[in-house]
Design a protein around this motif. Sequence first.
Motif, PDB file in Angstrom:
ATOM      1  N   SER A  61      43.236  44.610  44.704  1.00 57.47           N
ATOM      2  CA  SER A  61      44.343  44.588  43.752  1.00 57.47           C
ATOM      3  C   SER A  61      44.158  45.711  42.731  1.00 57.47           C
ATOM      4  O   SER A  61      43.039  46.230  42.558  1.00 57.47           O
ATOM      5  CB  SER A  61      44.387  43.242  43.026  1.00 57.47           C
ATOM      6  OG  SER A  61      43.239  43.105  42.189  1.00 57.47           O
ATOM      7  N   GLU A  62      45.248  46.099  42.079  1.00 63.07           N
ATOM      8  CA  GLU A  62      45.151  47.185  41.097  1.00 63.07           C
ATOM      9  C   GLU A  62      44.109  46.880  40.031  1.00 63.07           C
ATOM     10  O   GLU A  62      43.321  47.749  39.639  1.00 63.07           O
ATOM     11  CB  GLU A  62      46.512  47.445  40.455  1.00 63.07           C
ATOM     12  CG  GLU A  62      47.479  48.201  41.339  1.00 63.07           C
ATOM     13  CD  GLU A  62      48.744  48.588  40.590  1.00 63.07           C
ATOM     14  OE1 GLU A  62      48.806  48.352  39.360  1.00 63.07           O
ATOM     15  OE2 GLU A  62      49.658  49.134  41.232  1.00 63.07           O
ATOM     16  N   THR A  63      44.090  45.638  39.566  1.00 59.56           N
ATOM     17  CA  THR A  63      43.134  45.263  38.514  1.00 59.56           C
ATOM     18  C   THR A  63      41.691  45.412  39.009  1.00 59.56           C
ATOM     19  O   THR A  63      40.851  46.016  38.342  1.00 59.56           O
ATOM     20  CB  THR A  63      43.383  43.822  38.057  1.00 59.56           C
ATOM     21  OG1 THR A  63      44.716  43.705  37.564  1.00 59.56           O
ATOM     22  CG2 THR A  63      42.405  43.421  36.961  1.00 59.56           C
ATOM     23  N   ALA A  64      41.421  44.884  40.199  1.00 63.39           N
ATOM     24  CA  ALA A  64      40.070  44.929  40.750  1.00 63.39           C
ATOM     25  C   ALA A  64      39.664  46.354  41.107  1.00 63.39           C
ATOM     26  O   ALA A  64      38.526  46.773  40.881  1.00 63.39           O
ATOM     27  CB  ALA A  64      39.988  44.032  41.978  1.00 63.39           C
ATOM     28  N   PHE A  65      40.625  47.119  41.661  1.00 61.90           N
ATOM     29  CA  PHE A  65      40.339  48.500  42.074  1.00 61.90           C
ATOM     30  C   PHE A  65      40.074  49.375  40.853  1.00 61.90           C
ATOM     31  O   PHE A  65      39.151  50.200  40.850  1.00 61.90           O
ATOM     32  CB  PHE A  65      41.516  49.040  42.886  1.00 61.90           C
ATOM     33  CG  PHE A  65      41.112  50.013  43.962  1.00 61.90           C
ATOM     34  CD1 PHE A  65      39.780  50.329  44.213  1.00 61.90           C
ATOM     35  CD2 PHE A  65      42.088  50.635  44.745  1.00 61.90           C
ATOM     36  CE1 PHE A  65      39.422  51.218  45.211  1.00 61.90           C
ATOM     37  CE2 PHE A  65      41.744  51.525  45.750  1.00 61.90           C
ATOM     38  CZ  PHE A  65      40.406  51.822  45.976  1.00 61.90           C
ATOM     39  N   ALA A  66      40.892  49.211  39.801  1.00 63.28           N
ATOM     40  CA  ALA A  66      40.703  50.000  38.578  1.00 63.28           C
ATOM     41  C   ALA A  66      39.345  49.697  37.951  1.00 63.28           C
ATOM     42  O   ALA A  66      38.642  50.597  37.471  1.00 63.28           O
ATOM     43  CB  ALA A  66      41.833  49.714  37.593  1.00 63.28           C
ATOM     44  N   LYS A  67      38.970  48.426  37.970  1.00 68.53           N
ATOM     45  CA  LYS A  67      37.672  48.034  37.413  1.00 68.53           C
ATOM     46  C   LYS A  67      36.531  48.619  38.244  1.00 68.53           C
ATOM     47  O   LYS A  67      35.523  49.108  37.702  1.00 68.53           O
ATOM     48  CB  LYS A  67      37.576  46.509  37.374  1.00 68.53           C
ATOM     49  CG  LYS A  67      36.303  45.996  36.718  1.00 68.53           C
ATOM     50  CD  LYS A  67      36.309  44.470  36.621  1.00 68.53           C
ATOM     51  CE  LYS A  67      35.035  43.984  35.938  1.00 68.53           C
ATOM     52  NZ  LYS A  67      35.013  42.490  35.839  1.00 68.53           N
ATOM     53  N   LYS A  68      36.686  48.604  39.571  1.00 67.21           N
ATOM     54  CA  LYS A  68      35.655  49.127  40.467  1.00 67.21           C
ATOM     55  C   LYS A  68      35.451  50.631  40.274  1.00 67.21           C
ATOM     56  O   LYS A  68      34.324  51.125  40.316  1.00 67.21           O
ATOM     57  CB  LYS A  68      36.046  48.832  41.919  1.00 67.21           C
ATOM     58  CG  LYS A  68      35.011  49.250  42.950  1.00 67.21           C
ATOM     59  CD  LYS A  68      35.432  48.819  44.346  1.00 67.21           C
ATOM     60  CE  LYS A  68      34.369  49.175  45.364  1.00 67.21           C
ATOM     61  NZ  LYS A  68      34.750  48.724  46.736  1.00 67.21           N
ATOM     62  N   LEU A  69      36.560  51.370  40.052  1.00 64.96           N
ATOM     63  CA  LEU A  69      36.487  52.821  39.873  1.00 64.96           C
ATOM     64  C   LEU A  69      36.251  53.210  38.414  1.00 64.96           C
ATOM     65  O   LEU A  69      36.058  54.396  38.123  1.00 64.96           O
ATOM     66  CB  LEU A  69      37.778  53.476  40.379  1.00 64.96           C
ATOM     67  CG  LEU A  69      38.105  53.300  41.867  1.00 64.96           C
ATOM     68  CD1 LEU A  69      39.431  53.957  42.205  1.00 64.96           C
ATOM     69  CD2 LEU A  69      36.999  53.842  42.742  1.00 64.96           C
ATOM     70  N   ASP A  70      36.322  52.217  37.521  1.00 66.06           N
ATOM     71  CA  ASP A  70      36.153  52.453  36.077  1.00 66.06           C
ATOM     72  C   ASP A  70      37.209  53.420  35.559  1.00 66.06           C
ATOM     73  O   ASP A  70      36.909  54.412  34.882  1.00 66.06           O
ATOM     74  CB  ASP A  70      34.740  52.984  35.777  1.00 66.06           C
ATOM     75  CG  ASP A  70      34.425  52.974  34.280  1.00 66.06           C
ATOM     76  OD1 ASP A  70      35.106  52.226  33.534  1.00 66.06           O
ATOM     77  OD2 ASP A  70      33.539  53.734  33.848  1.00 66.06           O
ATOM     78  N   VAL A  71      38.472  53.150  35.910  1.00 62.87           N
ATOM     79  CA  VAL A  71      39.593  53.976  35.461  1.00 62.87           C
ATOM     80  C   VAL A  71      40.695  53.041  34.966  1.00 62.87           C
ATOM     81  O   VAL A  71      40.657  51.825  35.191  1.00 62.87           O
ATOM     82  CB  VAL A  71      40.144  54.870  36.597  1.00 62.87           C
ATOM     83  CG1 VAL A  71      39.078  55.860  37.055  1.00 62.87           C
ATOM     84  CG2 VAL A  71      40.642  54.022  37.777  1.00 62.87           C
ATOM     85  N   SER A  72      41.699  53.605  34.312  1.00 62.53           N
ATOM     86  CA  SER A  72      42.807  52.786  33.816  1.00 62.53           C
ATOM     87  C   SER A  72      43.740  52.414  34.964  1.00 62.53           C
ATOM     88  O   SER A  72      43.851  53.141  35.962  1.00 62.53           O
ATOM     89  CB  SER A  72      43.592  53.551  32.749  1.00 62.53           C
ATOM     90  OG  SER A  72      44.304  54.631  33.329  1.00 62.53           O
ATOM     91  N   ARG A  73      44.420  51.296  34.821  1.00 56.84           N
ATOM     92  CA  ARG A  73      45.385  50.875  35.844  1.00 56.84           C
ATOM     93  C   ARG A  73      46.529  51.870  35.963  1.00 56.84           C
ATOM     94  O   ARG A  73      47.053  52.097  37.055  1.00 56.84           O
ATOM     95  CB  ARG A  73      45.931  49.485  35.500  1.00 56.84           C
ATOM     96  CG  ARG A  73      44.957  48.352  35.766  1.00 56.84           C
ATOM     97  CD  ARG A  73      45.615  47.010  35.541  1.00 56.84           C
ATOM     98  NE  ARG A  73      46.713  46.787  36.475  1.00 56.84           N
ATOM     99  CZ  ARG A  73      47.527  45.728  36.419  1.00 56.84           C
ATOM    100  NH1 ARG A  73      47.355  44.808  35.471  1.00 56.84           N
ATOM    101  NH2 ARG A  73      48.492  45.585  37.294  1.00 56.84           N
TER     102      ARG A  73
END
Length: 245
Positions: free
Chosen positions: A36-48
Motif C-alpha cells: 500500500s502507499e502508506t507501507a511503501f512510503a514508510k519502507k522507502l522512507d519517503v513522503s506519500r
Amino acid sequence: MEILKQDKRPLYLKIKEHIENLIDQDIYEAGDKLPSETAFAKKLDVSRASLREALRVLEKEGKIIKSQGVGTFVAKPIPRFKRGIEELFSVTDTIKNEGFTPGTKDLEIKNVKVDKQLAFKMNIDQNEDILKLQRVRTADDKPVVFCIDYLNTNLFPIKINEDFSNSLFDLLENKYKLKIKYAVTEIIPVTAKKKLVEKLEVKKNAAILLLEQMHYDEQERLFLYSKNYFRSDQFQFKVLRSRKK
C-alpha cells in the motif's frame, strides 16, 4: 532511504527508478501486488506525495497497473514487436518496420556434417556438409532473437566468408537469385537455459518462443532449416483464424 536523498534529482524520479530496479531484480515480479502507499512510503522512507507521483509516472509508462479498491500490480512487459504469423518475414525487416536499428552479434559460421535427425528433416544424405549459421539479432543493440540456420549449400554456391550480418532472405534472393516460396513453421514454447540466458540476456527459465521452420523455394526444394528463439517479452505473434462455412 538515504541513497535516494543523496541524489540531487527530483525525488519522485529517484523513487520511480528505484522501483524499476526492484522490478528488474525480480524483487517484485510481473503480477505481484505492490505494498500500500502508506507501507511503501514508510519502507522507502519517503513522503506519500512523492511516492504517489512516482507511481503515477510508472502507470503512465505501462509498468504498473492500478485497480481501484484492489491495489497496484506490476504489469507484464509489453512486446515491442507484434505481427501476424501468416506472413513469411525476415527478422531484419521486422525490426526496421518498428523503427529500430537491426544488428548482429556473436556470429558463428561453419560447415558441419549432417546428423541423422537433421538429414531426415532436410531430406538429404547423412554426413553431407551443410552450412551452419548462428547469430544473435539485435534491435538498437538489445538482443531479441537467437538464430540457428542450416543451409543446404548443394542447392546454391553460398560461401562461408559471405556477409551474414544482415537479412539472410535478402542475401539469398538478391545475390543468389533463390526465390523463397513458403515455410512450414512450428511454434514451440521453451524456457531459457544456459545458452539462451547468455545469448538473449534473459533470466534463467524466462519464457522464449521458438519458431522451428523449414523453408522451400519455388521448385519445392527444402533449402533452409532454421530455429529462431524469440524473447517473449519482445515479440508477440498473432494468427488470423476464420470459421469454416
